[in-house]
Design a protein around this motif. Structure first.
Motif, PDB file in Angstrom:
ATOM      1  N   THR A  89     -93.029  29.637 -61.702  1.00 38.77           N
ATOM      2  CA  THR A  89     -92.522  30.979 -61.375  1.00 38.77           C
ATOM      3  C   THR A  89     -92.861  32.026 -62.434  1.00 38.77           C
ATOM      4  O   THR A  89     -92.511  33.185 -62.279  1.00 38.77           O
ATOM      5  CB  THR A  89     -91.003  31.029 -61.080  1.00 38.77           C
ATOM      6  OG1 THR A  89     -90.251  30.833 -62.286  1.00 38.77           O
ATOM      7  CG2 THR A  89     -90.597  29.992 -60.035  1.00 38.77           C
ATOM      8  N   ARG A 124     -90.977  35.227 -54.234  1.00 41.77           N
ATOM      9  CA  ARG A 124     -91.009  33.781 -54.446  1.00 41.77           C
ATOM     10  C   ARG A 124     -91.515  33.032 -53.226  1.00 41.77           C
ATOM     11  O   ARG A 124     -91.971  31.893 -53.330  1.00 41.77           O
ATOM     12  CB  ARG A 124     -89.602  33.280 -54.787  1.00 41.77           C
ATOM     13  CG  ARG A 124     -88.575  33.541 -53.680  1.00 41.77           C
ATOM     14  CD  ARG A 124     -87.181  33.173 -54.098  1.00 41.77           C
ATOM     15  NE  ARG A 124     -86.212  33.561 -53.079  1.00 41.77           N
ATOM     16  CZ  ARG A 124     -84.903  33.403 -53.211  1.00 41.77           C
ATOM     17  NH1 ARG A 124     -84.422  32.868 -54.302  1.00 41.77           N
ATOM     18  NH2 ARG A 124     -84.082  33.788 -52.256  1.00 41.77           N
ATOM     19  N   TYR A 231     -87.115  30.521 -56.410  1.00 39.34           N
ATOM     20  CA  TYR A 231     -88.187  29.633 -55.954  1.00 39.34           C
ATOM     21  C   TYR A 231     -87.774  28.919 -54.677  1.00 39.34           C
ATOM     22  O   TYR A 231     -86.579  28.722 -54.414  1.00 39.34           O
ATOM     23  CB  TYR A 231     -88.503  28.590 -57.038  1.00 39.34           C
ATOM     24  CG  TYR A 231     -87.290  27.762 -57.418  1.00 39.34           C
ATOM     25  CD1 TYR A 231     -87.004  26.557 -56.785  1.00 39.34           C
ATOM     26  CD2 TYR A 231     -86.411  28.201 -58.402  1.00 39.34           C
ATOM     27  CE1 TYR A 231     -85.884  25.813 -57.120  1.00 39.34           C
ATOM     28  CE2 TYR A 231     -85.282  27.468 -58.740  1.00 39.34           C
ATOM     29  CZ  TYR A 231     -85.027  26.274 -58.103  1.00 39.34           C
ATOM     30  OH  TYR A 231     -83.908  25.557 -58.427  1.00 39.34           O
TER      31      TYR A 231
END
Length: 329
Positions: A89, A124, A231
């Motif tokens: 990420t 994400r 995420y």
């Protein structure tokens, strides 16, 4: 009699559950790596490939300029070159400061953007397209570029980038040394024996979107402004699949790389150090001469992200020298 039937049903259900967990744990994990080695023959070719990747990122209009794949080149092949894989990420900006330190020491430095990372809108959901096979191909592409940058090539990675680094250590004997920093090989709060089974389950059930900080969400002060604040669980599971495939391969045969350094953080609650130890045990079963380890003590209170220099709870002055020493050893 009714109570007897109830407890019989409960025991049968528990037995079936244990069988499923055992199957998920013991069945081998594999990654179909179809990538073929195609190393850059010199710096010019390596730089051309890196420039093409960066140009495609710019042309897409979707990537934060801070997060574009970065090549720090001296304009000629150097004695040593290094590839940095950033964390899950995050993006190449995470390694910019450390990369510049190595550049100043004479290294050519390549910091590629991991697949589906670095979007300007910090979406994400871009990570939903991640797969272990894609990560393996990305590793091969990055190594091929790195081989044109210097006579000796080091690969280093943090967290999800550390997962990729362990895969390189097991599968890519072309590089000279691999340094994995707090590699994400297991989920911290899941017991070590259950990690493999849990990772396989979350890879097949409907996806769940997660926040790094469920309370702060996109306003998490510990998330850099170029990183994703959350995420998808499916993407997390694909990084774990790559890690468990590395572990299974390590149990069968020694790593392809002759020099490996793994750095753990005892205070880390994000990754499971027990799963990392399983990989280390598998490697050590083939001999200990190629493997070194280091662990930051629990009392230091260091975060999982040991690299980002702007974290209020980090300590680059303490951490960076350990990583630099491990890379240069």
């Amino acid at each position: 009699f009714g109570s007897h039937r109830f407890w019989t049903a409960v025991l049968l259900l528990l037995g079936a559950l244990l069988i499923v967990v055992a199957l998920l744990h013991f069945l081998p994990v594999s990654v179909d790596d179809a990538s073929a080695s195609d190393p850059a023959v010199d710096l010019a070719e390596a730089a051309a490939r890196a420039d093409a990747i960066r140009a495609a990122e710019q042309a897409s209009g979707e990537i934060n300029p801070l997060c574009e794949s970065t090549l720090l080149s001296h304009g000629e092949s150097t004695d040593r070159a290094i590839i940095f894989f950033h964390g899950f990420t995050s993006c190449p900006e995470q390694f910019r400061e450390l990369g510049e330190q190595f550049y100043d020491q004479g290294y050519n430095v390549y910091i590629p953007r991991l697949p589906h990372h670095g979007h300007a809108d910090r979406d994400r959901n871009a990570l939903l397209n991640a797969s272990a096979e894609e990560l393996a191909a990305f590793a091969a592409e990055s190594v091929d570029i790195g081989l044109g940058l210097g006579d000796e090539v080091v690969v280093a990675g943090l967290s999800g980038g550390g997962t990729i680094a362990t895969w390189v250590a097991q599968e890519h004997g072309e590089v000279d040394r691999v340094v994995a920093v707090a590699p994400f090989l297991g989920i911290g709060f899941i017991p070590t024996p259950l990690n493999r089974a849990v990772s396989r389950v979350i890879d097949v059930v409907p996806n769940i979107d997660m926040w790094w900080d469920p309370a702060a969400r996109e306003n998490n002060p510990m998330t850099a402004d170029y990183a994703y604040p959350g995420y998808p669980l499916h993407a997390l599971a694909e990084y774990l699949r790559l890690g468990f495939a590395t572990q299974d391969s390590a149990r069968r045969e020694k790593p392809a790389v002759d020099s490996i350094f793994v750095i753990n953080n005892a205070h880390d609650s994000s990754v499971n150090n027990g799963v990392t130890e399983q990989l280390l045990d598998a490697w050590q079963a083939h001999g200990e001469e190629y493997l070194d380890t280091y662990e930051f003590e629990e009392s230091l209170g260091l975060p999982h992200d040991l690299i980002t220099p702007t974290r209020a709870d980090g300590d680059p002055a303490l951490v960076y020298p350990v990583i630099i020493s491990g890379i240069e050893n």
